[in-house]
Design an enzyme around this catalytic site. Structure first.
Site, PDB file in Angstrom:
ATOM      1  N   ASN A 231       6.436  33.241  12.065  1.00  0.00           N
ATOM      2  CA  ASN A 231       7.891  33.224  11.951  1.00  0.00           C
ATOM      3  C   ASN A 231       8.408  31.924  12.563  1.00  0.00           C
ATOM      4  O   ASN A 231       8.685  31.836  13.747  1.00  0.00           O
ATOM      5  CB  ASN A 231       8.491  34.432  12.655  1.00  0.00           C
ATOM      6  CG  ASN A 231       9.980  34.556  12.383  1.00  0.00           C
ATOM      7  OD1 ASN A 231      10.644  33.566  12.083  1.00  0.00           O
ATOM      8  ND2 ASN A 231      10.498  35.757  12.502  1.00  0.00           N
ATOM      9  N   ASP A 232       8.543  30.941  11.724  1.00  0.00           N
ATOM     10  CA  ASP A 232       8.974  29.607  12.137  1.00  0.00           C
ATOM     11  C   ASP A 232      10.292  29.587  12.882  1.00  0.00           C
ATOM     12  O   ASP A 232      10.663  28.576  13.467  1.00  0.00           O
ATOM     13  CB  ASP A 232       9.195  28.767  10.870  1.00  0.00           C
ATOM     14  CG  ASP A 232       7.983  27.939  10.544  1.00  0.00           C
ATOM     15  OD1 ASP A 232       7.092  27.870  11.379  1.00  0.00           O
ATOM     16  OD2 ASP A 232       7.953  27.376   9.438  1.00  0.00           O
TER      17      ASP A 232
END
Ligand code: BGC
Length: 812
Positions: free
Chosen positions: A482-483
């Site tokens: 999850n950037d």
């Protein structure tokens, strides 16, 4: 309202109304030369790299949307129109666009003239072919003027859009016969040029945009087309274009084909010139010769179709449900090829300028692609591993042209290394080729640092255990998958990038439960691999580390009803009942249940029940809940999105399959399949107006329940969703899963299914698998036989090549 329909027999999606809710695009080319094409012929082409070798100009987020492309204009004396409706938007008598496997056909008809254009990039060719078929469908002679139009980009798509003080002076073209050559910067540092040709005599041309379009006109009404007369303009600087002018006369019922070629050539440094200032066109002429008749073009299209036959023959299902069949047999696999080729670089949501190939993205894309072309997958995984650092960290992205790590983005995303284990093991499981482990693979592209691929895996595995936090869980670094969960960023400056800024990493305690689950899941594959290779000590060491991680997750990662998501910089919990917002997240619950952590203690069931209760919606599973409604500086980008969008409680389709797979581990086939159908394009075709993006491919995101318009999708095509859904349906729901020692069969399906049939080509032989479910269970294999010989267990061992086998599976 519907804008089109599937045509399964031709493997096409047929668009019957050009005014789709968003441009619905297709991809041409599958190696080296690529094009994007919308249903109205918008888009652009490039060689290998959408940033550095852009052939034609495209203006993103333009008004009107999707303006710019390969346009053909017809001026019949009364009307000016385009076969794809745009850009003139003259009402057509009929319109149809057929997007097929790497080709697109657009057909328009107006006042007794029909114009059909076939667009494709032939195999092993650095050019886009545009075969135009003009027909007179009336009873009278038709005379009309035909213009082509293509605007050149000055190669580097980024500087092309910003460095005007230079660009407006550099443009250069050459015209010879019916070919217009674009040679900007060829004199100095470039050995490549582009060309646009037609296989007939032309009655004129234009190469200067302002002359052709007119400074105060638009693509909708270029002044040369309105005047019905070319000017033979020669571009010097400003904006070079290529436009051919052809006068056409057709008798009633007569048809005529024109073949346009938009190509790219690279010459050797010492073979650049034909004479002073005149480029060496030999290679271009060779290509033009190959496609100078409609027959040759048709033969090349047939070759392309045959290529896709072989690709799509590897896994075919006959389930009795057309939607599932078209999804599995055609469109999901097609999208997997596209994501393999483009990673996240060039779509109508990705400019092609910003992101090259992602380390984590490309490894995951392999999962959906490797069965299609294992050799290409092998090379890809070597390219990816070559951008790894010696300590196991990795460049987060690399450029496809240079295959070098991208310094601007750098590394420090601590999930990256584990995805390499996925990439390499997926390749081996599909191909049975263990020799990849002996390949000497550089670090940071430095050959002198090369070590075996196996060592890269060990180093990847160790990177996780060398970077543990206070709870003995993996440190997250800049971010994990999850950037947007940026736990060390702490940004108050809108000019800072959330992903690459670390204002507070020193002494960080931020830990990720997602990486922990990922480590256990792929750590087990690593252990199995070590055992197969006879490396028993390493296997024991790795087992010990995996067991320790499982223990840490159970002790420090369990929130009572579900798995925590993370610990932040200060050591506070994220994704916990204690939080006001973001109490529960999808990713950690996906990975920990996939890895069956705490299954015996009931943790997996509890976690998946909580996901069902809190995250499931009509349109798919949202990423977190409740959505963040204020900016949490200690969490970063996730809390900057309005509630319900993207990583803030959007339905981020990429991770939905992790829950589906978790459900199959629990044996809950009905729930897993229900999740699958909620986001699967073929199953949600009826809501295309709300959904907005292409009804034949997955989108990265669908607006979640907290959004203004739940169900509306964005970021179609380039998303890991394609690979993961393909894995979820084929390997976990249908349960046909490549393994190191053969093919496992262990379905987990809805109880009401009577069974299904799959033809699977695997390691050189073909399995005709017939699954029967007489007792209507979800999971459990009672018996498997191969050519009527019952086997023990659910693994089909490696069989003799070039043979077909009948595999009967009885569930119960
Ligand atoms: C990126 C992925 C990332 C995902 C979730 C995508 O846009 O390409 O690398 O894992 O978003 O943040």
């Amino acid at each position: 309202m519907k804008y089109g329909h599937f045509d399964d027999a031709t493997r096409e999606y047929v668009i019957t109304n050009p005014q789709t809710p968003f441009p619905w695009i297709n991809y041409l080319g599958n190696k080296d030369f690529f094009s994007l094409i919308s249903n109205t012929a918008g888009g652009y082409s490039f060689y290998k790299d959408a940033k550095f070798r852009r052939l034609n100009r495209y203006r993103y987020n333009n008004v009107p949307m999707d303006d710019g492309g390969r346009y053909f204009y017809i001026n019949d004396g009364e009307n000016i129109w385009n076969p794809g409706w745009k850009p003139s938007k003259t009402e057509l008598d009929s319109y149809e666009c057929r997007h097929g496997m790497n080709y697109t056909k657009i057909k328009g008809e107006k006042n007794g003239i029909s114009a059909e254009v076939l667009f494709f990039v032939p195999l092993n060719t650095w050019a886009e072919i545009q075969k135009v078929t003009l027909s007179n469908t009336s009873n009278e002679v038709k005379k009309f003027k035909f213009f082509s139009y293509n605007e050149w980009a000055l190669w580097n798509a980024a500087s092309d859009m910003e460095n005007f003080q230079r660009n407006f002076s550099t443009g250069e073209v050459e015209i010879e016969d019916s070919v217009i050559y674009h040679k900007t910067e060829y004199r100095e540092r470039r050995n490549h040029f582009a060309y646009y040709s037609v296989n007939t005599n032309i009655q004129g041309f234009d190469t200067d945009r302002e002359t052709f379009v007119g400074l105060y006109n638009s693509h909708a009404n270029p002044q040369v087309v309105s005047a019905g007369k070319p000017t033979n303009s020669h571009a010097h600087g400003w904006s070079p274009i290529a436009s051919h002018y052809i006068e056409v006369e057709l008798q009633p019922g007569e048809s005529k084909d024109l073949v346009f070629v938009l190509g790219y050539v690279e010459n050797d440094e010492d073979d650049k010139w034909e004479s002073k200032g005149i480029i060496n066109k030999t290679k271009a002429k060779e290509v033009l010769e190959r496609f100078n008749t409609a027959q040759k073009v048709d033969a090349a299209l047939a070759e392309l179709k045959a290529y896709w036959d072989t690709i799509l023959n590897v896994f075919t299902i006959d389930s009795g449900d057309d939607r599932l069949d078209r999804q599995v047999n055609i469109w999901n696999q097609y999208q997997c090829m596209i994501t393999f080729n483009f990673s996240r670089s060039a779509s109508y949501f990705e400019s092609g300028i910003g992101r090259g190939m992602g380390f984590r993205d490309s490894n995951q894309d392999l999962l959906g692609f490797v069965h299609q072309a294992p050799k290409r997958a092998r090379q890809r995984v070597i390219d990816i591993a070559s951008t790894q650092f010696l300590d196991g960290g990795c460049y987060h992205q690399y450029q496809p042209l240079t295959k070098r790590g991208n310094n601007e983005v750098g590394g420090g995303f601590n999930d990256d290394p584990m995805w390499l284990i996925l990439g390499v093991t997926s390749y081996i499981k599909e191909s049975g080729d263990f020799t990849i482990l002996d390949e000497m693979v550089p670090f940071d592209n430095d050959e002198s640092l090369a070590q075996s691929m196996f060592n890269h895996l060990t180093i990847s595995f160790n990177h996780v255990i060398n970077n543990l936090g206070p709870n003995k869980l993996p440190l997250i670094g800049r971010a994990d998958w999850n950037d947007c969960l940026n736990l060390n960023c702490f940004s108050n400056d809108p000019n800072e990038s959330f992903q690459t800024t670390e204002n507070n990493s020193e002494g960080s305690k931020a830990e990720s439960l997602m990486i922990a689950g990922l480590f256990v899941y792929y750590g087990r594959d690593y252990i199995e691999l070590c055992k197969l290779l006879g490396k028993s000590e390493e296997a024991a060491r790795a087992q010990n580390e995996v067991d320790t991680m499982v223990k840490s997750i159970k002790e420090n990662g369990w929130d009572g009803q579900w798995f925590l998501r993370a610990y932040d910089f200060y050591g506070n919990k994220i994704g916990s009942k204690e939080n006001e917002e973001g109490k529960i997240f999808i990713e950690s619950n996906g990975w920990c249940t996939m890895a069956k952590i705490g299954n015996d203690e009931g943790m997996c069931k509890k976690a998946l029940d909580a996901v069902k209760e809190r995250l499931d919606t009509k349109y798919g599973i949202v990423l977190n809940n409740p959505a963040y409604t204020k900016y949490h500086i200690e969490m970063g980008e996730i809390s900057t999105y309005p509630a319900g969008y993207k990583e803030n409680a959007g339905i981020f389709c990429h991770n939905n399959p992790w829950i589906m797979i978790g459900e199959t581990e629990l044996g809950r086939g009905d729930i897993a399949y229900d999740y699958y159908t909620k986001i699967s394009p073929a199953f949600i075709e009826d809501i295309q107006e709300l959904h907005k993006t292409e009804p034949y491919v997955y989108s990265q995101m669908i607006a979640g329940k907290d959004a203004f318009k739940p169900g509306e999708a964005k970021n179609s095509w380039l998303t890991g969703t394609a690979a993961w859904n393909y894995a979820a349906i084929t390997q976990h729901i249908l349960g046909i899963k490549p393994a190191f020692k053969g093919l496992e069969i262990n379905p987990c399906i809805p109880k009401k299914w009577d069974g299904f049939k799959v033809k699977r080509k695997f390691r050189g032989y073909t399995l005709n698998i017939d699954v029967k479910n007489p007792n209507h269970v979800s999971k459990g294999v009672k018996q498997i036989s191969i050519d009527d010989n019952v086997i023990i267990g659910d693994l089909i061992p490696v069989l003799e090549k070039n043979k077909e086998y009948a595999v009967k599976v009885v569930m119960g």
